[in-house]
Design an enzyme around this catalytic site. Sequence first.
Site, mmCIF file in Angstrom:
data_model
loop_
_atom_site.group_PDB
_atom_site.id
_atom_site.type_symbol
_atom_site.label_atom_id
_atom_site.label_comp_id
_atom_site.label_asym_id
_atom_site.label_seq_id
_atom_site.Cartn_x
_atom_site.Cartn_y
_atom_site.Cartn_z
ATOM 1 N N ASP A 115 0.858 -1.175 0.000
ATOM 2 C CA ASP A 115 0.000 0.000 0.000
ATOM 3 C C ASP A 115 0.900 1.233 0.000
ATOM 4 O O ASP A 115 1.896 1.273 0.725
ATOM 5 C CB ASP A 115 -0.840 -0.019 1.286
ATOM 6 C CG ASP A 115 -2.251 0.506 1.084
ATOM 7 O OD1 ASP A 115 -2.385 1.617 0.564
ATOM 8 O OD2 ASP A 115 -3.190 -0.196 1.486
ATOM 9 N N ASP A 217 -3.315 4.840 -2.287
ATOM 10 C CA ASP A 217 -4.453 5.315 -1.491
ATOM 11 C C ASP A 217 -5.042 6.613 -2.072
ATOM 12 O O ASP A 217 -4.305 7.474 -2.558
ATOM 13 C CB ASP A 217 -3.894 5.598 -0.078
ATOM 14 C CG ASP A 217 -4.968 5.685 0.994
ATOM 15 O OD1 ASP A 217 -5.753 4.747 1.127
ATOM 16 O OD2 ASP A 217 -4.976 6.704 1.719
ATOM 17 N N GLU A 282 -6.804 3.526 -5.583
ATOM 18 C CA GLU A 282 -8.111 3.707 -4.960
ATOM 19 C C GLU A 282 -8.720 4.992 -5.493
ATOM 20 O O GLU A 282 -8.188 6.071 -5.258
ATOM 21 C CB GLU A 282 -7.975 3.793 -3.434
ATOM 22 C CG GLU A 282 -9.336 3.908 -2.763
ATOM 23 C CD GLU A 282 -9.286 4.327 -1.296
ATOM 24 O OE1 GLU A 282 -10.220 4.015 -0.565
ATOM 25 O OE2 GLU A 282 -8.308 4.985 -0.886
ATOM 26 N N HIS A 344 -11.189 -3.176 3.884
ATOM 27 C CA HIS A 344 -11.065 -2.792 5.291
ATOM 28 C C HIS A 344 -11.858 -1.532 5.646
ATOM 29 O O HIS A 344 -11.782 -1.065 6.767
ATOM 30 C CB HIS A 344 -9.582 -2.570 5.596
ATOM 31 C CG HIS A 344 -8.995 -1.454 4.767
ATOM 32 N ND1 HIS A 344 -8.863 -1.530 3.396
ATOM 33 C CD2 HIS A 344 -8.555 -0.227 5.111
ATOM 34 C CE1 HIS A 344 -8.357 -0.404 2.939
ATOM 35 N NE2 HIS A 344 -8.156 0.412 3.958
ATOM 36 N N ASP A 345 -12.566 -0.970 4.671
ATOM 37 C CA ASP A 345 -13.278 0.283 4.906
ATOM 38 C C ASP A 345 -14.797 0.149 4.929
ATOM 39 O O ASP A 345 -15.477 1.074 5.361
ATOM 40 C CB ASP A 345 -12.913 1.299 3.815
ATOM 41 C CG ASP A 345 -11.491 1.807 3.943
ATOM 42 O OD1 ASP A 345 -10.989 1.900 5.079
ATOM 43 O OD2 ASP A 345 -10.873 2.105 2.896
HETATM 44 C C1 GLC Z 1 -8.241 5.091 2.252
HETATM 45 C C2 GLC Z 1 -8.023 3.893 3.140
HETATM 46 C C3 GLC Z 1 -8.669 4.146 4.464
HETATM 47 C C4 GLC Z 1 -8.029 5.362 5.086
HETATM 48 C C5 GLC Z 1 -8.106 6.555 4.145
HETATM 49 C C6 GLC Z 1 -7.195 7.657 4.587
HETATM 50 O O1 GLC Z 1 -9.584 5.283 1.965
HETATM 51 O O2 GLC Z 1 -8.498 2.745 2.502
HETATM 52 O O3 GLC Z 1 -8.560 3.038 5.315
HETATM 53 O O4 GLC Z 1 -8.644 5.675 6.304
HETATM 54 O O5 GLC Z 1 -7.685 6.215 2.848
HETATM 55 O O6 GLC Z 1 -5.864 7.313 4.347
#
Ligand code: GLC
Length: 563
Positions: A115, A217, A282, A344-345
Amino acid sequence: MSDRSDRGTDRPSQGAPPPRPWWHDAVIYQVYPRSFQDSDADGVGDLPGIARRLDYLTWLGVDAIWLSPIYPSPLVDFGYDVADYTAVDPVYGTLGDLDRLIAETHARGLRLILDLVPSHTSDQHPWFQASRSSRDDPKRDWYLWRDPAPDGGPPNNWLSHFGGSAWELDPRSGQYYLHSFVPEQPDLNWRNPEVLDAMAGVMRFWLDRGIDGFRVDVIHNLLKDEAFRDDPPNPDFVAGPGVNPYHALLHRHSTDQPGVHGLLRWFRRVIDAYPGRVLIGEVEYGSSEERLARFYGQGEELHLPLNFSLMTLPWRSPVIAEHLARYDAALPAGACPTFVIGNHDRARVATRIGPAQARVAAMLLLTSRNAPFVYYGDELGMRNVDLAPEHQRDPWGLRVPGHGRDPVRTPMRWDASDHAGFTTGEPWLPVGDDAGTENVARLREDERSILTLYRRLLALRRGDAAFTRGRQRVLPAAGDVVGYLRGDGKRRVWVALNLGSREVEVVVPVPGTGEVVLSTWLDREEEPVGGALRLRADEGCVVVFGGGEGVPAGRWPSSRLVA
Ligand code: GLC
Ligand code: MG
């Protein structure tokens, strides 16, 4: 450090068409490192623990592992607040442990993806410590500092994803800094070339060690309006319990600036110096098919922009069928689609659509045209684990009630021993009441379990190019049934998924006789099919037809409910 050039598959060689990148045929398994396997009894998963479980992943049949952040972090956002981009947090192990994990992963023919969190650092990162030390510090402009508004308040109305203003006043210098997430996550200034240079160094550090790529991210969050204009109000916003106040504004100026595409090309140039490495990104939840398509550029931006639509759209056949068709139509030639059904979100898929439909979702994920992402534990049918308030750790849930993500981050269940074999200490989050039965050891012995279904789907996919390289034609929804055809010239495959809870009969859209090779119920195989197919409640079937000529152009007969 291993030389990865032998595994690189996207270097064009003279005369021949460019080889197909490995990720077009890969299934990527997301490991949440804190919760996969603990090896030192501190209750937190770690790298040696993951290494111990690689045989499970090869048994399951996935191709690549993506690790959520393993970097030193004060854990305000559980690793997405990075205090050092080029080290491993001692709780997970050492750099040596990571090198061993890379070697052991590759020895099994698996790939390892890390990541990368470039949009913000932890406030404990030395870059931010320097930046906040004075207005004249050389790193001041590495972050986004602004004077207060005339009334002394924040410079504009931008909101944090995790509640409240996106600005925090730093009393020492009298200026505010921007944090799109919690105040302990200051946003980096991606218009400053020094930040780009520093991040390229970070990427090379890991690529040189032999990792196979990055999941980047929140890329839509990298750039903001240069003039820092206010975001307009969202006319459709209705406040209420469980509604994130972040959506009170339209984030026209605080996210998704057109310049982000230039930055993605820059990321690609860094990655492309290393053949065979993948760039996953993402992108914002709720992105339209057309917006997802733009993140591929002309093939020189993201390799795999993550598509969360199956997690956000209502789980109803017309909606899902339309999305599949629009997505296929929107993508540029040569682009590889992706689907994510858990991470995980967001809520566990078995919680969101129920355990029976979670099997249907698995079949969709693993038989449709895409590079699928599997979230650890979804192959066990794990549901959100109910946690007592004292177990709540996630800052989002603490700031915006109802948004805590801890229930989807609980430990993997390996067997029926204490704490499900995850740790011999006290787990950082409880394993959940049903871990005694819903665990790998029991489910792998059960020939009708969801784990067996995942393994069978993965084997089917690996063994038949119709699922990976094959073309795809999505059929219009027929009642509760979503269907699509795959074909690679040797075979035609029809996948029919009953998203409803009634038994239906569907017209088979392929002439001749086929064979059911897999049902989500795992109890009908080698069953000849012609004319019509009966699907039970919550049942999906894969039907294979031999000797076809791929998916012919023109109109396929559409499916319809006859009962
Ligand atoms: C992304 C991650 C999440 C995190 C956010 C801020 O959405 O997947 O878990 O809290 O970024 O970094
Ligand atoms: Mg540990």
